[in-house]
Design a protein around this motif. Structure first.
Motif, PDB file in Angstrom:
ATOM      1  N   ILE A  23      50.630  26.236  63.501  1.00 14.06           N
ATOM      2  CA  ILE A  23      51.060  25.303  62.449  1.00 14.06           C
ATOM      3  C   ILE A  23      50.182  24.034  62.498  1.00 14.06           C
ATOM      4  O   ILE A  23      49.862  23.446  61.458  1.00 14.06           O
ATOM      5  CB  ILE A  23      52.581  24.991  62.530  1.00 14.06           C
ATOM      6  N   LYS A  24      49.749  23.654  63.707  1.00 17.52           N
ATOM      7  CA  LYS A  24      48.863  22.472  63.780  1.00 17.52           C
ATOM      8  C   LYS A  24      47.540  22.748  63.074  1.00 17.52           C
ATOM      9  O   LYS A  24      47.009  21.886  62.368  1.00 17.52           O
ATOM     10  CB  LYS A  24      48.616  22.091  65.241  1.00 17.52           C
ATOM     11  N   LYS A  25      47.002  23.954  63.274  1.00 16.54           N
ATOM     12  CA  LYS A  25      45.754  24.310  62.592  1.00 16.54           C
ATOM     13  C   LYS A  25      46.002  24.411  61.080  1.00 16.54           C
ATOM     14  O   LYS A  25      45.161  24.012  60.267  1.00 16.54           O
ATOM     15  CB  LYS A  25      45.227  25.642  63.135  1.00 16.54           C
ATOM     16  N   HIS A  26      47.171  24.922  60.728  1.00 16.23           N
ATOM     17  CA  HIS A  26      47.534  25.036  59.300  1.00 16.23           C
ATOM     18  C   HIS A  26      47.504  23.633  58.660  1.00 16.23           C
ATOM     19  O   HIS A  26      46.942  23.431  57.584  1.00 16.23           O
ATOM     20  CB  HIS A  26      48.933  25.667  59.219  1.00 16.23           C
ATOM     21  N   ILE A  27      48.087  22.653  59.366  1.00 15.74           N
ATOM     22  CA  ILE A  27      48.099  21.278  58.838  1.00 15.74           C
ATOM     23  C   ILE A  27      46.669  20.734  58.752  1.00 15.74           C
ATOM     24  O   ILE A  27      46.271  20.139  57.751  1.00 15.74           O
ATOM     25  CB  ILE A  27      48.982  20.348  59.711  1.00 15.74           C
ATOM     26  N   GLU A  28      45.892  20.988  59.815  1.00 16.60           N
ATOM     27  CA  GLU A  28      44.510  20.466  59.826  1.00 16.60           C
ATOM     28  C   GLU A  28      43.699  21.041  58.661  1.00 16.60           C
ATOM     29  O   GLU A  28      42.996  20.306  57.957  1.00 16.60           O
ATOM     30  CB  GLU A  28      43.856  20.848  61.161  1.00 16.60           C
ATOM     31  N   LEU A  29      43.813  22.353  58.434  1.00 12.96           N
ATOM     32  CA  LEU A  29      43.040  22.979  57.352  1.00 12.96           C
ATOM     33  C   LEU A  29      43.532  22.543  55.977  1.00 12.96           C
ATOM     34  O   LEU A  29      42.765  22.391  55.042  1.00 12.96           O
ATOM     35  CB  LEU A  29      43.112  24.514  57.477  1.00 12.96           C
ATOM     36  N   LYS A  30      44.842  22.330  55.887  1.00 13.44           N
ATOM     37  CA  LYS A  30      45.423  21.909  54.602  1.00 13.44           C
ATOM     38  C   LYS A  30      45.084  20.446  54.320  1.00 13.44           C
ATOM     39  O   LYS A  30      44.911  20.054  53.168  1.00 13.44           O
ATOM     40  CB  LYS A  30      46.945  22.138  54.656  1.00 13.44           C
ATOM     41  N   ALA A  31      45.019  19.654  55.404  1.00 18.05           N
ATOM     42  CA  ALA A  31      44.698  18.222  55.321  1.00 18.05           C
ATOM     43  C   ALA A  31      45.478  17.510  54.213  1.00 18.05           C
ATOM     44  O   ALA A  31      44.884  16.921  53.302  1.00 18.05           O
ATOM     45  CB  ALA A  31      43.191  18.028  55.124  1.00 18.05           C
ATOM     46  N   PRO A  32      46.817  17.530  54.297  1.00 19.44           N
ATOM     47  CA  PRO A  32      47.607  16.858  53.254  1.00 19.44           C
ATOM     48  C   PRO A  32      47.555  15.334  53.422  1.00 19.44           C
ATOM     49  O   PRO A  32      47.169  14.840  54.480  1.00 19.44           O
ATOM     50  CB  PRO A  32      49.030  17.371  53.519  1.00 19.44           C
ATOM     51  N   LYS A  33      47.999  14.622  52.388  1.00 18.67           N
ATOM     52  CA  LYS A  33      48.083  13.147  52.488  1.00 18.67           C
ATOM     53  C   LYS A  33      49.491  12.722  52.898  1.00 18.67           C
ATOM     54  O   LYS A  33      49.721  11.568  53.257  1.00 18.67           O
ATOM     55  CB  LYS A  33      47.749  12.515  51.134  1.00 18.67           C
ATOM     56  N   PHE A  34      50.439  13.667  52.820  1.00 21.22           N
ATOM     57  CA  PHE A  34      51.841  13.323  53.092  1.00 21.22           C
ATOM     58  C   PHE A  34      52.563  14.601  53.563  1.00 21.22           C
ATOM     59  O   PHE A  34      52.327  15.671  53.000  1.00 21.22           O
ATOM     60  CB  PHE A  34      52.485  12.799  51.804  1.00 21.22           C
ATOM     61  N   ILE A  35      53.407  14.461  54.587  1.00 20.38           N
ATOM     62  CA  ILE A  35      54.117  15.644  55.114  1.00 20.38           C
ATOM     63  C   ILE A  35      55.629  15.401  55.053  1.00 20.38           C
ATOM     64  O   ILE A  35      56.104  14.313  55.405  1.00 20.38           O
ATOM     65  CB  ILE A  35      53.701  15.937  56.578  1.00 20.38           C
ATOM     66  N   ILE A  36      56.359  16.415  54.624  1.00 21.20           N
ATOM     67  CA  ILE A  36      57.832  16.370  54.696  1.00 21.20           C
ATOM     68  C   ILE A  36      58.265  17.502  55.639  1.00 21.20           C
ATOM     69  O   ILE A  36      57.965  18.679  55.392  1.00 21.20           O
ATOM     70  CB  ILE A  36      58.479  16.569  53.308  1.00 21.20           C
ATOM     71  N   LEU A  37      58.951  17.129  56.718  1.00 23.65           N
ATOM     72  CA  LEU A  37      59.445  18.123  57.676  1.00 23.65           C
ATOM     73  C   LEU A  37      60.912  18.396  57.369  1.00 23.65           C
ATOM     74  O   LEU A  37      61.728  17.466  57.284  1.00 23.65           O
ATOM     75  CB  LEU A  37      59.270  17.603  59.104  1.00 23.65           C
ATOM     76  N   VAL A  38      61.228  19.672  57.211  1.00 21.98           N
ATOM     77  CA  VAL A  38      62.575  20.055  56.760  1.00 21.98           C
ATOM     78  C   VAL A  38      63.362  20.626  57.940  1.00 21.98           C
ATOM     79  O   VAL A  38      63.075  21.721  58.425  1.00 21.98           O
ATOM     80  CB  VAL A  38      62.462  21.106  55.635  1.00 21.98           C
ATOM     81  N   GLY A  39      64.343  19.843  58.422  1.00 21.43           N
ATOM     82  CA  GLY A  39      65.219  20.311  59.495  1.00 21.43           C
ATOM     83  C   GLY A  39      64.727  19.942  60.882  1.00 21.43           C
ATOM     84  O   GLY A  39      63.571  19.561  61.090  1.00 21.43           O
ATOM     85  N   GLY A  40      65.653  20.058  61.832  1.00 20.21           N
ATOM     86  CA  GLY A  40      65.415  19.598  63.205  1.00 20.21           C
ATOM     87  C   GLY A  40      64.305  20.340  63.930  1.00 20.21           C
ATOM     88  O   GLY A  40      63.530  19.719  64.669  1.00 20.21           O
ATOM     89  N   VAL A  41      64.196  21.657  63.736  1.00 22.05           N
ATOM     90  CA  VAL A  41      63.180  22.414  64.480  1.00 22.05           C
ATOM     91  C   VAL A  41      61.789  21.970  64.061  1.00 22.05           C
ATOM     92  O   VAL A  41      60.929  21.669  64.898  1.00 22.05           O
ATOM     93  CB  VAL A  41      63.370  23.942  64.279  1.00 22.05           C
ATOM     94  N   ALA A  42      61.555  21.892  62.735  1.00 19.54           N
ATOM     95  CA  ALA A  42      60.235  21.456  62.247  1.00 19.54           C
ATOM     96  C   ALA A  42      59.973  20.018  62.706  1.00 19.54           C
ATOM     97  O   ALA A  42      58.881  19.705  63.210  1.00 19.54           O
ATOM     98  CB  ALA A  42      60.181  21.545  60.726  1.00 19.54           C
ATOM     99  N   ALA A  43      60.973  19.151  62.553  1.00 22.84           N
ATOM    100  CA  ALA A  43      60.767  17.729  62.855  1.00 22.84           C
ATOM    101  C   ALA A  43      60.429  17.517  64.325  1.00 22.84           C
ATOM    102  O   ALA A  43      59.403  16.910  64.653  1.00 22.84           O
ATOM    103  CB  ALA A  43      62.007  16.940  62.465  1.00 22.84           C
ATOM    104  N   SER A  44      61.272  18.041  65.224  1.00 24.17           N
ATOM    105  CA  SER A  44      61.030  17.731  66.638  1.00 24.17           C
ATOM    106  C   SER A  44      59.813  18.474  67.171  1.00 24.17           C
ATOM    107  O   SER A  44      59.062  17.932  67.979  1.00 24.17           O
ATOM    108  CB  SER A  44      62.271  17.996  67.488  1.00 24.17           C
TER     109      SER A  44
END
Ligand code: URA
Length: 268
Positions: free
Chosen positions: A182-203
């Motif tokens: 998921i970290k690589k997914h974020i890096e490749l996507k390179a968004p300007k803003f992230i919304i994390l949905v729920g406790g598992v994604a957030a923590s």
């Protein structure tokens, strides 16, 4: 006759089992289930007892091998398409064997906003897209209320790309195996803003031990390896809101705060 008994009396036995399994799941009961036909054909099938419960040490092929393989896959991918393609060869992650298919993403690939949930559920596992079940419909409505739509302006994925059996909460090992991906997914996507949905994604993505009740109250920054800081906000998971509708009011405030920041950033 109550609505539920009237509904059940019109169903055949298979439909009644599905109805009851769904009802238990929606009411927070961890439902255990047998492997799917495709999973049973894998060269190294796990036994039924191993498969339906939380993974025992024996049913996890080897979490260290899986983390190493996840890191290798992540390192070698240079685009989102390549990451998705390489993940199809992931061998050492037990969830790959029990899920029907990988659930990689939905929405607009070039969108500046990236929304990240927990893991696919039953409908997502069947359809191969994130957030297409009841919780997904609520998520679409929540984000739609502040002008966001997966059809026009956000990209959607999950922390974990394969469904944990019975929709149970992912284990620490499963999250550790999924983090490099998921970290690589974020890096490749390179968004300007992230919304994390729920406790598992957030923590797990923010690598914090706090729960969602606390994390949703603050603005965060997700920091890429190259130092880029991405404003990140957390919201309650829609599945939680379906069980606890009284929390919708707080979520509405959280969504308005997000809308405000997005408009300040020129993203809405
Ligand atoms: N819940 C999630 O977190 N993700 C999905 O894709 C579906 C339900």
């Amino acid at each position: 006759m109550t609505q539920a008994t009237e509904k059940i009396s019109n169903l055949d036995s298979g439909q009644i089992v599905t109805f009851l399994l769904d009802w238990w799941r929606e009411n927070g009961v961890e439902v255990l289930e047998a492997p799917r036909a495709s999973a049973q054909q894998t060269p190294n099938p796990v036994t039924k007892a191993e498969n339906i419960a939380r993974p025992s040490a024996a049913s996890i092929i080897n979490p260290n091998n899986a983390v190493d393989e996840a890191k290798e896959i992540a390192k070698s991918a240079n685009s989102l398409a390549e990451l998705a393609q390489k993940l199809k060869t992931f061998e050492n992650f037990h969830l790959v064997k029990t899920a029907s298919q990988m659930v990689f993403c939905d929405g607009i690939e070039t969108a500046e906003i990236m929304v990240i949930g927990e893991a696919p559920g039953r409908e997502e596992d069947e359809q191969g897209k994130p957030f297409v079940g009841q919780a997904g419909q609520l998520l679409d409505a929540m984000l739609g209320s502040i002008g966001l739509s997966r059809k026009t302006n956000f990209y959607l994925t999950n922390t974990i790309n394969w469904r944990p059996p019975g929709n149970r909460t992912p284990t620490k090992d499963e999250i550790a195996i999924s983090l490099p991906i998921i970290k690589k997914h974020i890096e490749l996507k390179a968004p300007k803003f992230i919304i994390l949905v729920g406790g598992v994604a957030a923590s797990s993505i923010l690598e914090k031990s706090d729960g969602i009740t606390k994390l949703r109250k603050n603005a965060h920054k997700y920091i890429l390896d190259n130092g880029t800081e991405i404003p990140t906000y957390c919201i309650y998971h829609p599945a939680f809101l379906l069980r606890r509708p009284e929390q919708k009011q707080d979520t509405w405030r959280d969504l308005l705060a997000i809308k405000n920041v997005l408009s300040q950033m020129g993203l809405s």
